[in-house]
Design a protein around this motif. Sequence first.
Motif: not given
Length: 217
Positions: A192-204
């Motif tokens: 479908i397209g580019d893969i986006r990461q979860i924002p770093p602060q949410k990873i914490a």
Amino acid sequence: MLPNEWEYRQMICQIGQRLYSRGYVAGSSGNISVRLAVGKYLCTPTLISKGFMVPDDIALVDDAGEQISGRRQRTSEVFMHLEIYHELPEVQAVVHAHPPYTTAFAITGEDLPIDILPEIEIFLGRVPIAPYATPGTRELARSIVPYLHDGANTIILANHGVVACSDDLERAYFQVEMLEHYCQVLLIARQIGDIRQIPPQKIAELMKIREGLRTQG
Ligand SMILES: [Zn+2]
């Protein structure tokens, strides 16, 4: 209370059915084991579909992989399972399979992207790819040791498949299933397209949840 030997034999057959019905094993591939007691392990036999096993098919082996009992010969992959039990005393169960999407990543050797899906971060963490080694050999067993000590509970085996371990048999299976789902979703997303990461602060926040689950056992 932990299941008794008969219950574990039944559970291994049920997990085998789940692996087979979801297409995670083909032919007689894949294997499942459980630590029963000191020096006693139940493991699936060789040359049988994991979807059609009965409790009496399951083999009993010792610490060296020698068969103690069972009408069918134990899997040749027992050394990989035993290596995990020897290295990680808390592990009670190991599941090995060849799910197609995961195995596709295993063939490309491409590292899985990180910080993409919450449940992967929480339940699997980093999933490394161990270098290729011949199935059934002690070399394959040894190839995964550094990753176990690095905290991996699920390891992709290059040009082969995946192995997952846990203190619970169904959880080890879940790890295989979750990884396969993840690999499938990644492949679709890339189309479908580019893969986006979860924002770093949410990873914490996810790491906090992961830590909480760990301390709950
Ligand atoms: Zn295999």
